[in-house]
Scaffold this active site. Structure first.
Site, mmCIF file in Angstrom:
data_model
loop_
_atom_site.group_PDB
_atom_site.id
_atom_site.type_symbol
_atom_site.label_atom_id
_atom_site.label_comp_id
_atom_site.label_asym_id
_atom_site.label_seq_id
_atom_site.Cartn_x
_atom_site.Cartn_y
_atom_site.Cartn_z
ATOM 1 N N LEU A 105 0.844 -1.199 0.000
ATOM 2 C CA LEU A 105 0.000 0.000 0.000
ATOM 3 C C LEU A 105 0.879 1.249 0.000
ATOM 4 O O LEU A 105 2.098 1.157 0.156
ATOM 5 C CB LEU A 105 -0.917 -0.057 1.229
ATOM 6 C CG LEU A 105 -1.865 -1.280 1.227
ATOM 7 C CD1 LEU A 105 -2.477 -1.502 2.603
ATOM 8 C CD2 LEU A 105 -2.963 -1.106 0.177
ATOM 9 N N PRO A 106 0.288 2.429 -0.186
ATOM 10 C CA PRO A 106 1.127 3.635 -0.317
ATOM 11 C C PRO A 106 1.978 3.930 0.921
ATOM 12 O O PRO A 106 3.167 4.196 0.806
ATOM 13 C CB PRO A 106 0.100 4.750 -0.572
ATOM 14 C CG PRO A 106 -1.075 4.057 -1.177
ATOM 15 C CD PRO A 106 -1.125 2.715 -0.511
ATOM 16 N N LYS A 108 8.946 11.532 1.135
ATOM 17 C CA LYS A 108 8.389 10.751 2.250
ATOM 18 C C LYS A 108 9.416 9.743 2.756
ATOM 19 O O LYS A 108 9.660 9.626 3.959
ATOM 20 C CB LYS A 108 7.121 10.006 1.800
ATOM 21 C CG LYS A 108 6.472 9.161 2.889
ATOM 22 C CD LYS A 108 5.750 7.933 2.323
ATOM 23 C CE LYS A 108 6.731 6.898 1.813
ATOM 24 N NZ LYS A 108 6.164 5.587 1.468
ATOM 25 N N LYS A 131 15.106 0.073 3.712
ATOM 26 C CA LYS A 131 14.489 0.641 2.511
ATOM 27 C C LYS A 131 14.540 2.174 2.552
ATOM 28 O O LYS A 131 14.846 2.829 1.545
ATOM 29 C CB LYS A 131 13.033 0.170 2.419
ATOM 30 C CG LYS A 131 12.192 0.851 1.355
ATOM 31 C CD LYS A 131 12.420 0.296 -0.031
ATOM 32 C CE LYS A 131 11.562 1.012 -1.059
ATOM 33 N NZ LYS A 131 11.695 0.508 -2.395
#
Lengths: 295, 295, 295, 295
Positions: free
Chosen positions: B69-70, B240, B171
């Site tokens: 998901l985002p 982000k 990540k």
């Protein structure tokens, strides 16, 4: 063709580079003159590669003069000793990781003698020099480069990047990017290490992902995580090159906050950790800043 | 073996990833359930790959639940809807580029139900997803990972990097390094451009030299110098992720001046240039800061 | 005592400074010669202050030559026109916000003529100049400074800070600190504004607390929060001075990551917002980076 | 008027602050209850100021509860012990240099009991506390602040800066600006020192010029150049506050490259030099980075 090439400066890079010139001369019927501040080294080069060891006075008649010295200051010294003796039409190819402003000054000075200056720093390290596969980034007159391009027997790739000084500028920016990638990857690993992440695994993942760089793929795993830091390219020289890049930025009136910050941090590392250690030991300062060891 | 896998979130990455699960299930006799907020998409996936489109209630019996998901906020929402229905022993594999703190919170919440949470973000882009060659970095229990490792039909490489949250942390750091290499290379090129250097030649040289990175080799030449900036990975998402890396740094009590500075600059770029443009368009801010175009 | 002082450059600062020289000369029986590129201005100064407007050739006999010009480049030009005419024993006092390297070059050139160069930049703005209360930071020979110290009729404080160039270096560092305090306070206010904090109240508190600075106390409230940005000291000049400070750092082989970063950001602001606006308008770039207005 | 005030935490700041409450209560007929983890300290305070030392259970009936503790974590602990005993209508005033997120969490928790939380950190140091001249920056309900404003007997200035957490946010930003001004001034002096400039003279000039700050005027001359570094406010606490400011920046989605960089450098200094030394000893890291002493 019988061209005469002179190579001044038989250091870790210059020695194999001049060796390639001599090898090529053997094939084409040319001459390779070699000179070094320590005369014995020139003699040894002649014995190993069939080059001809000469006094500085013997360089006067060369068609092309190559220099490969620690900094532009040593090139200035060499130029002072030689400029009165050079023939018009000579091309001076400086493979030093020099300063663009020095290049412009030296080019102007030599042009008064009819000598053309090319800044032609190289990339690829001692391994690339031995293999004759160096990348050469050349600043200066394109016609002059064409006239000597075939003489670059040590090169895998030769790229003309702009006017006088542009070769040094590109080399400085490249090395500044090396400093950036080393430092930033070190920061990331230090944060992960403090969080209990396995660094070998993290680096393996990064090297398969979008954040990878030459520094992450070929330096940090082999030199830092192993704690070996083998001294091939000194931290002081990396700081010097990052400083030249900072001067390039300033000289161009550019805004480059990250390059400037990393120059300052690399300089701090060279002061705190020492200039003679391998450039990857810059990460020892990151370790101290974070009270963590990267292993 | 008849394992039942559920995949929630059929976006640009999830669609082909779930496709690989369905292909593998076809070979092994397993079941692949797919769900998407937009129901039609799940139906289309079922028709294309032979997966089974389900309501959320149908996910309850799965052995493994994948989410992609985002952000972690959407995973929180999903978890709220599902947690009451999951069987003890289920393993939840979250492939979102999520936040390590969210992972720890979610893992704790699920463990009360006997469900194990693994954070398992992926790298490789849509091309890697289609090829089934993604790199997966996994945080959480090693035994749970071993139990599901063979189910990662979309993966080329699976690396266990640490405890819960470690996958997301790696990540985030990787993407922060992507931001660093993009930005710093952009700065260097901007300074060179102001000095009249040919950027294509400079980039060619850097890509053959020690300052190269994935950004210099695979992004800047193809997306920036061409002026194409094809929007595959949005600048807002890069900002982000760099922000999550900043939180990782803060959470670990680490000192990472370059990552922090680049996070701020990337965020500024996302605000000034826009979050929807390709992440490489961060360099448009560097262009404005330097009154120069990178071409 | 009958000393003859010449003042070259009757700009916003030079005009009142030379006025103080003339006032003092009236009291002591000395002479004040004034010169300006625009001759009318010198004539007007003579009428207003009783100084004597002269051609450049008339400067030759002065005991002390003051210059107050935009940059060291203009001082170089002046020096080229005058150096053949100056008497040995003359003292040249340069009140420009100049470059330390230029100072060293100029001092060496003048010393061949028996002329002593002092770099003597001033601080205090046009208000301090009118009041005759400027702070002067002087680099160069201490004996020469003592010989002219009483001639600094425009000064409230005169401080000898070191050898030739030290005055310019201190001035550049001071202005770099002005840039740092402006920028950092702007960043803090932008973050607070995004969080819904009342900026007037926040600034009032900061100005009563440990984070206060001249920028927070005397500039941001009056010029930024009011949205007036009255142009007294241009953003381009602040960027120039921060750049000189960066050169001071580089020339000293120092590591100063924050000064270097702020130099880059100030330069970016001068490029993006414009060099002619007031220096406090650097914060307009922070506003754009944060999509917020500081009011 | 007979109000009952409780003050919890009699440290270097709390001791004199509670003393002022007691003095005022003596004038107005109110009561001041004091509590400290070490009971003897509360008893000593009662003897010196006429306050009343109580057990935690004795705090229950207070109209206003003041806390002044090291971090928000200690306030959390206190709140856990007290919340079941507090009367609706009580106002909790937290003078800790706390975290805005903690404030929002605490305010929400207390509001369920009908208790209003105000974050009210102070500035002015122990000298300001003894003099009863502290600056208080208050976040939270304006009406609640009006109800207790007259109880702030330790304050010279009380400023309402916004909603819950805004007081802590402003305090954190102020201290981050303290870190910035300290660090940047240290960098400038280090560069000047390497260039042979007299630092005492340079600082005198800066303090009369536009680059001055509280750090340059009241800290560096007295604490660094003297080599005394008297430990009044620890470097670890400054790093903690700069970190809270970084969280404020992150939480607001703001871009603040300089605050973020200085947070990282201050944290590095706290790690390398130590958290217990005076905050001005951050400049010892700059000294090491530059191989120079600031004296």
């Amino acid at each position: 063709m019988g061209k005469t090439l002179a190579f001044l400066g038989l250091g870790a890079m210059g020695w194999p580079m001049a060796g390639h010139l001599a090898r090529r001369a053997g094939e084409t019927g040319g001459h390779t003159l070699v000179w070094n501040r320590t005369r014995e080294k020139a003699g040894a080069h002649a014995r190993e590669f069939g080059s001809e060891a000469v006094e500085l006075s013997g360089v006067a008649g060369a068609d092309v003069v190559f220099t490969c010295l620690p900094t532009s200051a040593e090139v200035d010294g060499m130029l002072g000793e030689l400029e009165g003796t050079l023939r018009p039409g000579t091309i001076w190819v400086d493979c030093t990781s020099g300063h663009p402003e020095a290049a412009r000054r030296q080019a102007e000075r030599l042009s008064e003698r009819g000598v053309t200056f090319l800044d032609a720093p190289v990339s690829g390290g001692t391994a690339g020099a031995r293999a004759g596969r160096l990348t050469v980034m050349v600043g200066g007159d394109a016609g002059a480069l064409n006239a000597v391009r075939d003489d670059f027997a040590f090169a895998g790739t030769v790229v003309h990047v702009g006017g006088v000084g542009a070769g040094f500028a590109v080399k400085a920016v490249n090395n500044a990017l090396l400093a950036v990638t080393l430092w930033a990857t070190g920061e990331g690993l230090a944060a992960l290490a403090r969080g209990g992440v396995n660094l070998g695994a993290a680096l393996e993942v990064i090297n398969a992902s979008s954040g990878r760089s030459n520094a992450s793929q070929n330096l940090i795993g082999q030199r830092v995580l192993t704690r070996e830091f083998p001294a091939t390219f000194g931290l002081g020289l990396l700081a010097k090159d990052a400083g030249i890049a900072a001067d390039v930025v300033r000289g161009a009136g550019a805004s480059a906050p990250v390059l400037m910050q990393v120059e300052a941090l690399t300089r701090a590392a060279a002061t705190l950790i020492g200039p003679e250690v391998d450039h990857t030991a810059a990460l020892r300062l990151i370790e101290r800043m974070n009270a963590v060891e990267l292993r």
